[in-house]
Design a protein around this motif. Sequence first.
Motif, PDB file in Angstrom:
ATOM      1  N   MET A  91       0.833  -1.199   0.000  1.00  0.00           N
ATOM      2  CA  MET A  91       0.000   0.000   0.000  1.00  0.00           C
ATOM      3  C   MET A  91       0.870   1.252   0.000  1.00  0.00           C
ATOM      4  O   MET A  91       0.589   2.223  -0.707  1.00  0.00           O
ATOM      5  CB  MET A  91      -0.918   0.001   1.217  1.00  0.00           C
ATOM      6  CG  MET A  91      -1.843   1.201   1.272  1.00  0.00           C
ATOM      7  SD  MET A  91      -2.715   1.351   2.826  1.00  0.00           S
ATOM      8  CE  MET A  91      -1.401   1.942   3.873  1.00  0.00           C
ATOM      9  N   ASN A  93       2.178   2.220  -3.336  1.00  0.00           N
ATOM     10  CA  ASN A  93       1.179   2.795  -4.234  1.00  0.00           C
ATOM     11  C   ASN A  93       0.699   4.174  -3.789  1.00  0.00           C
ATOM     12  O   ASN A  93       0.374   5.016  -4.633  1.00  0.00           O
ATOM     13  CB  ASN A  93      -0.023   1.863  -4.355  1.00  0.00           C
ATOM     14  CG  ASN A  93       0.333   0.566  -5.036  1.00  0.00           C
ATOM     15  OD1 ASN A  93       1.205   0.525  -5.899  1.00  0.00           O
ATOM     16  ND2 ASN A  93      -0.316  -0.507  -4.628  1.00  0.00           N
ATOM     17  N   TYR A  94       0.609   4.411  -2.492  1.00  0.00           N
ATOM     18  CA  TYR A  94      -0.012   5.634  -1.994  1.00  0.00           C
ATOM     19  C   TYR A  94       0.931   6.515  -1.178  1.00  0.00           C
ATOM     20  O   TYR A  94       0.481   7.441  -0.502  1.00  0.00           O
ATOM     21  CB  TYR A  94      -1.235   5.289  -1.122  1.00  0.00           C
ATOM     22  CG  TYR A  94      -2.300   4.549  -1.888  1.00  0.00           C
ATOM     23  CD1 TYR A  94      -3.078   5.190  -2.832  1.00  0.00           C
ATOM     24  CD2 TYR A  94      -2.521   3.195  -1.654  1.00  0.00           C
ATOM     25  CE1 TYR A  94      -4.044   4.516  -3.535  1.00  0.00           C
ATOM     26  CE2 TYR A  94      -3.488   2.508  -2.354  1.00  0.00           C
ATOM     27  CZ  TYR A  94      -4.255   3.167  -3.290  1.00  0.00           C
ATOM     28  OH  TYR A  94      -5.208   2.498  -3.986  1.00  0.00           O
TER      29      TYR A  94
END
Length: 175
Positions: free
Chosen positions: A111, A114-115
């Motif tokens: 995560m 990606n973020y």
Amino acid sequence: MMTNKKTIWTEAGMPGLVLGLIPVVCVALNAITGSSVVAVVLWLAKLVGCAWLMYAFMKKFVSLHSDAGNSDAFLFGVIVALLSAFVYSAFNYLYSTLLKPDMYSEAFETMMQNYNSMLDANTKEQLENLIPKLPVIGLFANLVYCFVYGTVLSAIFSRTIVPQNPFESDHIDEQ
């Protein structure tokens, strides 16, 4: 209408165990294969298979007890749902703490890749602090989800499994 709730609890034990073991087997198969396509197929099979088995178990319960009414069938289904939710939730907790303890940290790392640019430092820190609590959160989330899913199925199936006779009434006194 049945009045012996102990009978319902006793007879719900094995179906609850079986329904709880189905997602366990799916998790094991998914861990072995590691394929996302297989994971989707297993998830659909688990969803439909558990619903079909719940229907079959409830139908068998009603066929074995001619005096069972809609509320008895519903209660049986709810108890089966509760017991199966306990089995699967306990397995999932043990899986995420003993067998694959880095599961949540790996998901967090993915995560973050990606973020990462969208999160501030405080949010990242809060998410990192949440990681050790995720197995317990998952335990209760699975428990609630499985129980609600089974209860909804029980409510739907209990209305169709018990044969209805509109001319028979418990309120009419025979003279």
